[in-house]
Write a protein that holds these residues in place. Structure first.
Motif, mmCIF file in Angstrom:
data_model
loop_
_atom_site.group_PDB
_atom_site.id
_atom_site.type_symbol
_atom_site.label_atom_id
_atom_site.label_comp_id
_atom_site.label_asym_id
_atom_site.label_seq_id
_atom_site.Cartn_x
_atom_site.Cartn_y
_atom_site.Cartn_z
ATOM 1 N N ALA A 12 -3.160 8.034 -28.869
ATOM 2 C CA ALA A 12 -4.557 8.097 -30.512
ATOM 3 C C ALA A 12 -3.779 8.444 -31.690
ATOM 4 C CB ALA A 12 -4.970 9.560 -30.132
ATOM 5 N N SER A 13 -2.792 9.000 -32.200
ATOM 6 C CA SER A 13 -2.722 8.515 -33.792
ATOM 7 C C SER A 13 -2.494 7.305 -33.706
ATOM 8 C CB SER A 13 -1.452 9.447 -34.444
ATOM 9 O OG SER A 13 -2.037 10.903 -34.401
ATOM 10 N N HIS A 14 -1.120 6.767 -33.032
ATOM 11 C CA HIS A 14 -0.142 5.461 -33.680
ATOM 12 C C HIS A 14 -1.761 4.323 -33.084
ATOM 13 C CE1 HIS A 14 2.254 2.250 -33.916
ATOM 14 N NE2 HIS A 14 1.305 1.778 -32.900
ATOM 15 N N TRP A 15 -2.687 4.162 -32.433
ATOM 16 C CA TRP A 15 -4.051 3.060 -32.252
ATOM 17 C C TRP A 15 -4.923 3.475 -33.644
ATOM 18 C CZ3 TRP A 15 -4.075 -0.666 -28.597
ATOM 19 C CH2 TRP A 15 -5.431 -0.610 -27.901
ATOM 20 N N THR A 16 -5.170 5.082 -33.456
ATOM 21 C CA THR A 16 -6.568 5.449 -34.801
ATOM 22 C C THR A 16 -5.836 4.120 -35.600
ATOM 23 O OG1 THR A 16 -6.754 7.107 -33.346
ATOM 24 C CG2 THR A 16 -7.399 6.875 -35.915
ATOM 25 N N ARG A 17 -4.427 4.303 -36.228
ATOM 26 C CA ARG A 17 -4.109 4.239 -37.779
ATOM 27 C C ARG A 17 -4.137 2.435 -37.274
ATOM 28 N NH1 ARG A 17 0.418 7.328 -36.909
ATOM 29 N NH2 ARG A 17 1.311 5.959 -35.973
ATOM 30 N N THR A 18 -3.417 1.809 -36.432
ATOM 31 C CA THR A 18 -3.127 0.565 -36.272
ATOM 32 C C THR A 18 -4.623 -0.706 -35.813
ATOM 33 O OG1 THR A 18 -1.113 0.583 -34.939
ATOM 34 C CG2 THR A 18 -2.088 -1.746 -34.675
ATOM 35 N N MET A 19 -5.174 0.058 -35.136
ATOM 36 C CA MET A 19 -6.893 -0.560 -34.321
ATOM 37 C C MET A 19 -7.514 0.697 -35.055
ATOM 38 S SD MET A 19 -5.977 -3.689 -33.403
ATOM 39 C CE MET A 19 -4.588 -4.396 -32.626
ATOM 40 N N PRO A 20 -8.124 0.918 -36.316
ATOM 41 C CA PRO A 20 -9.304 1.486 -36.376
ATOM 42 C C PRO A 20 -10.303 1.412 -35.667
ATOM 43 C CG PRO A 20 -8.588 0.726 -38.405
ATOM 44 C CD PRO A 20 -7.520 0.450 -37.434
ATOM 45 N N PRO A 21 -11.516 2.115 -36.411
ATOM 46 C CA PRO A 21 -12.696 1.746 -35.053
ATOM 47 C C PRO A 21 -13.825 0.549 -35.739
ATOM 48 C CG PRO A 21 -12.958 4.570 -36.444
ATOM 49 C CD PRO A 21 -11.119 3.770 -36.639
ATOM 50 N N GLU A 22 -13.456 0.435 -37.106
ATOM 51 C CA GLU A 22 -14.017 -0.381 -37.520
ATOM 52 C C GLU A 22 -13.103 -1.607 -38.396
ATOM 53 O OE1 GLU A 22 -14.292 2.400 -39.043
ATOM 54 O OE2 GLU A 22 -16.373 3.125 -38.003
ATOM 55 N N GLY A 23 -13.397 -2.641 -37.731
ATOM 56 C CA GLY A 23 -12.372 -4.336 -38.026
ATOM 57 C C GLY A 23 -12.354 -5.084 -37.966
ATOM 58 N N ASP A 24 -12.263 -6.293 -38.332
ATOM 59 C CA ASP A 24 -12.053 -7.398 -37.991
ATOM 60 C C ASP A 24 -11.820 -7.478 -35.794
ATOM 61 O OD1 ASP A 24 -12.744 -8.407 -40.284
ATOM 62 O OD2 ASP A 24 -11.505 -9.257 -40.772
ATOM 63 N N HIS A 25 -10.905 -6.944 -35.929
ATOM 64 C CA HIS A 25 -10.048 -6.981 -34.316
ATOM 65 C C HIS A 25 -11.005 -6.391 -33.770
ATOM 66 C CE1 HIS A 25 -9.696 -2.395 -35.940
ATOM 67 N NE2 HIS A 25 -10.152 -2.342 -34.704
ATOM 68 N N LEU A 26 -12.058 -5.455 -34.418
ATOM 69 C CA LEU A 26 -13.232 -5.226 -32.789
ATOM 70 C C LEU A 26 -14.461 -6.613 -32.789
ATOM 71 C CD1 LEU A 26 -14.300 -1.795 -33.856
ATOM 72 C CD2 LEU A 26 -11.951 -2.871 -32.612
#
Length: 298
Positions: free
Chosen positions: A283-297
């Motif tokens: 969870a920590s790694h995903w949150t750092r790399t793929m936060p809940p807001e951003g272009d990757h979403l």
């Protein structure tokens, strides 16, 4: 035709996901979710070895208690032998009932995640106020014992009310293990902000496999081995999460532990290719790399 929905996450196929690597440039993260559960005597819910009669159901209560008295200790030795970390999914009632067991896993450095007060109850039948109070009580017990609040939550019996994800975020949780819809973490919407769903297995889980479907110990071990090998192959294209859900009163039985040893040894033998970790680290790694807001979403 529009069907009722939950509104917690959007449909995005596994083929349209952003690229991510786990630490060490690994592509498959593997964690063990070890359930430590305590049950009421003479009342409430509980898995059954055989159909129970009128309460007190001594046969099934004692069978489940074997896990805390014997099975979990044998599994602890196995995890030490293979140098494998674990996420401990702890009923808060365990701290009164078997504090030595929780202390042993704490000494190993294992993550302790919230798992309600007891698996004798189901939070989906509670009012919102009752559910909030239950989550608070369980969380405070873990905080007092461990010194830090738990980051993740697994509901007893994977039972949710319509507001469970909201209450978890309001109680300070950053991830949930309740939803089994994916092989990657998925951000969920709540009224209090985002909540990360970390994959927790219902196929690679000894209760559905062994208690419900009556799979043998050998079949369950083969499921773990085959899942590991297949997901390693699949992860060549995208990073994935493999969870292994275990209960000491089931796989801690000697004849099943023998086969579990074979399966976990196979997983451990591939540690150069996989990230052996804990749910909170995923969870920590995903949150750092793929936060809940951003272009990757997008």
């Amino acid at each position: 035709m529009s069907l009722p929905g939950h509104g917690r996450y959007e449909y995005v196929p596994i083929t349209r996901r952003p690229k991510i690597l786990w630490p060490g440039e690994k592509r498959l993260a593997v964690y063990i979710g070890l359930n430590l559960e305590h049950f009421s005597f003479g009342e409430g819910l509980g898995a059954e070895l055989a159909p129970g009669g009128p309460q007190p159901d001594v046969l099934n209560y004692a069978w489940r208690d074997y896990g805390n008295r014997v099975g979990a200790w044998r599994m602890l030795d196995l995890l030490d032998e293979l140098d494998m970390p674990a996420t401990i999914l702890a009923n808060s009632a365990m701290y009164d009932y078997a504090p030595d067991l929780l202390a042993a896993f704490r000494t190993r450095g294992d993550e302790i995640a919230g798992h309600g007060r007891t698996n004798s109850e189901r939070q989906s039948t509670m009012t919102e106020a009752q559910e909030r109070a239950m989550i608070t009580e369980a969380t405070q017990t873990l905080l007092k014992a461990e010194g830090t609040p738990p980051k993740g939550w697994l509901s007893p019996w994977i039972a949710e009310s319509p507001v469970t994800p909201d209450l978890l975020v309001e109680a300070g949780y950053s991830y949930t293990l309740n939803w089994c819809m994916d092989d990657q973490p998925v951000w969920m919407k709540t009224r209090a902000g985002p909540l990360l769903s970390v994959p927790y297995p219902q196929e690679l889980n000894d209760i559905p496999a062994i208690v419900a479907r009556k799979d043998s110990a050998s079949e369950f071990a083969d499921m773990i081995i085959d899942t590991c090998d297949e997901m390693l192959q699949q992860s060549a294209n995208q990073s994935l999460v493999m969870g292994i859900a275990l209960h000491p009163y089931i796989v801690g039985q000697p004849f099943r532990l023998r086969h579990l040893r074979r399966a976990l040894a196979h997983v451990a033998s591939r540690r150069d290719e996989i990230w052996l970790t804990q749910a909170a680290e995923i969870a920590s790694h995903w949150t750092r790399t793929m936060p809940p807001e951003g272009d990757h979403l997008l």
